[in-house]
Write a protein that holds these residues in place. Structure first.
Motif, PDB file in Angstrom:
ATOM      1  N   GLY A  56      16.408 123.046 -14.290  1.00 40.03           N
ATOM      2  CA  GLY A  56      16.665 121.653 -14.597  1.00 40.03           C
ATOM      3  C   GLY A  56      17.008 120.851 -13.356  1.00 40.03           C
ATOM      4  O   GLY A  56      17.064 121.381 -12.250  1.00 40.03           O
ATOM      5  N   ALA A  57      17.222 119.567 -13.563  1.00 45.00           N
ATOM      6  CA  ALA A  57      17.536 118.675 -12.449  1.00 45.00           C
ATOM      7  C   ALA A  57      18.451 117.564 -12.938  1.00 45.00           C
ATOM      8  O   ALA A  57      18.518 117.275 -14.128  1.00 45.00           O
ATOM      9  N   VAL A  58      19.151 116.979 -11.998  1.00 39.01           N
ATOM     10  CA  VAL A  58      19.956 115.791 -12.251  1.00 39.01           C
ATOM     11  C   VAL A  58      19.510 114.741 -11.251  1.00 39.01           C
ATOM     12  O   VAL A  58      19.377 115.014 -10.065  1.00 39.01           O
ATOM     13  N   TYR A  59      19.251 113.550 -11.742  1.00 40.29           N
ATOM     14  CA  TYR A  59      18.820 112.447 -10.889  1.00 40.29           C
ATOM     15  C   TYR A  59      19.921 111.395 -10.844  1.00 40.29           C
ATOM     16  O   TYR A  59      20.555 111.120 -11.861  1.00 40.29           O
ATOM     17  N   PHE A  74      11.195 103.185 -14.520  1.00 38.31           N
ATOM     18  CA  PHE A  74      11.659 103.748 -13.262  1.00 38.31           C
ATOM     19  C   PHE A  74      11.153 105.176 -13.237  1.00 38.31           C
ATOM     20  O   PHE A  74      11.499 105.979 -14.102  1.00 38.31           O
ATOM     21  N   ASP A  75      10.321 105.497 -12.262  1.00 35.63           N
ATOM     22  CA  ASP A  75       9.703 106.808 -12.149  1.00 35.63           C
ATOM     23  C   ASP A  75      10.535 107.665 -11.203  1.00 35.63           C
ATOM     24  O   ASP A  75      10.585 107.390 -10.004  1.00 35.63           O
ATOM     25  N   VAL A  76      11.188 108.711 -11.717  1.00 36.04           N
ATOM     26  CA  VAL A  76      12.037 109.547 -10.870  1.00 36.04           C
ATOM     27  C   VAL A  76      11.227 110.297  -9.809  1.00 36.04           C
ATOM     28  O   VAL A  76      11.786 110.729  -8.804  1.00 36.04           O
ATOM     29  N   ALA A  77       9.924 110.425 -10.010  1.00 32.44           N
ATOM     30  CA  ALA A  77       9.083 111.073  -8.993  1.00 32.44           C
ATOM     31  C   ALA A  77       8.998 110.234  -7.724  1.00 32.44           C
ATOM     32  O   ALA A  77       8.638 110.735  -6.671  1.00 32.44           O
ATOM     33  N   SER A  78       9.357 108.957  -7.836  1.00 31.25           N
ATOM     34  CA  SER A  78       9.281 108.064  -6.674  1.00 31.25           C
ATOM     35  C   SER A  78      10.645 107.782  -6.048  1.00 31.25           C
ATOM     36  O   SER A  78      10.779 106.863  -5.243  1.00 31.25           O
ATOM     37  N   ILE A  79      11.658 108.566  -6.409  1.00 29.61           N
ATOM     38  CA  ILE A  79      12.995 108.352  -5.839  1.00 29.61           C
ATOM     39  C   ILE A  79      12.946 108.535  -4.318  1.00 29.61           C
ATOM     40  O   ILE A  79      12.361 109.471  -3.803  1.00 29.61           O
ATOM     41  N   THR A  80      13.569 107.591  -3.637  1.00 34.94           N
ATOM     42  CA  THR A  80      13.725 107.646  -2.182  1.00 34.94           C
ATOM     43  C   THR A  80      15.217 107.605  -1.875  1.00 34.94           C
ATOM     44  O   THR A  80      16.027 107.327  -2.767  1.00 34.94           O
ATOM     45  N   PRO A  81      15.622 107.820  -0.638  1.00 37.17           N
ATOM     46  CA  PRO A  81      17.042 107.702  -0.303  1.00 37.17           C
ATOM     47  C   PRO A  81      17.614 106.316  -0.594  1.00 37.17           C
ATOM     48  O   PRO A  81      18.826 106.145  -0.683  1.00 37.17           O
ATOM     49  N   PHE A  82      16.740 105.305  -0.766  1.00 36.83           N
ATOM     50  CA  PHE A  82      17.199 103.950  -1.046  1.00 36.83           C
ATOM     51  C   PHE A  82      17.327 103.672  -2.529  1.00 36.83           C
ATOM     52  O   PHE A  82      17.996 102.738  -2.942  1.00 36.83           O
ATOM     53  N   THR A  83      16.660 104.480  -3.381  1.00 35.98           N
ATOM     54  CA  THR A  83      16.693 104.225  -4.818  1.00 35.98           C
ATOM     55  C   THR A  83      17.445 105.282  -5.607  1.00 35.98           C
ATOM     56  O   THR A  83      17.739 105.078  -6.775  1.00 35.98           O
ATOM     57  N   GLY A  84      17.763 106.428  -4.988  1.00 41.03           N
ATOM     58  CA  GLY A  84      18.493 107.454  -5.711  1.00 41.03           C
ATOM     59  C   GLY A  84      18.465 108.804  -5.029  1.00 41.03           C
ATOM     60  O   GLY A  84      18.162 108.888  -3.836  1.00 41.03           O
ATOM     61  N   ALA A  85      18.766 109.848  -5.788  1.00 43.50           N
ATOM     62  CA  ALA A  85      18.817 111.197  -5.255  1.00 43.50           C
ATOM     63  C   ALA A  85      18.487 112.179  -6.367  1.00 43.50           C
ATOM     64  O   ALA A  85      18.658 111.896  -7.538  1.00 43.50           O
ATOM     65  N   VAL A  86      18.010 113.361  -5.963  1.00 38.69           N
ATOM     66  CA  VAL A  86      17.728 114.438  -6.915  1.00 38.69           C
ATOM     67  C   VAL A  86      18.761 115.513  -6.713  1.00 38.69           C
ATOM     68  O   VAL A  86      19.085 115.871  -5.614  1.00 38.69           O
TER      69      VAL A  86
END
Length: 86
Positions: A56-59, A74-86
């Motif tokens: 599993g994962a936490v975003y 909001f597509d978690v596959a496109s998370i960047t350091p500016f929009t979030g973290a995995v």
């Protein structure tokens, strides 16, 4: 307020290598993690399959006053350091 279909956004994962059937089964306001004064969200994905995270994962999705997700996604596959973290 309440999400009524004309506000809010859908959280998705377009990465075809990720099984995310239950992404967002839990979404929690975690306060301001990145220190920008805007609350951030923690989103779970208990069935995500990644080479580095088979269980599993936490975003973390950073809140941002410059982004407009109204009626969008909001597509978690496109998370960047500016929009979030995995």
């Amino acid at each position: 307020g309440y999400i009524n279909g004309s506000n809010g956004f859908v959280i998705t994962n377009s990465n075809s290598t990720v099984y995310d059937r239950f992404i967002g089964s839990t979404i929690t306001n975690i306060g301001d993690v990145n220190g920008d004064g805007i609350s951030d969200l923690l989103v779970d994905s208990p069935n995500t399959k990644h080479p580095y995270s088979p269980d599993g994962a936490v975003y973390i999705i950073f809140g941002n006053s410059n982004l407009n997700f109204t009626g969008g996604t909001f597509d978690v596959a496109s998370i960047t350091p500016f929009t979030g973290a995995v």
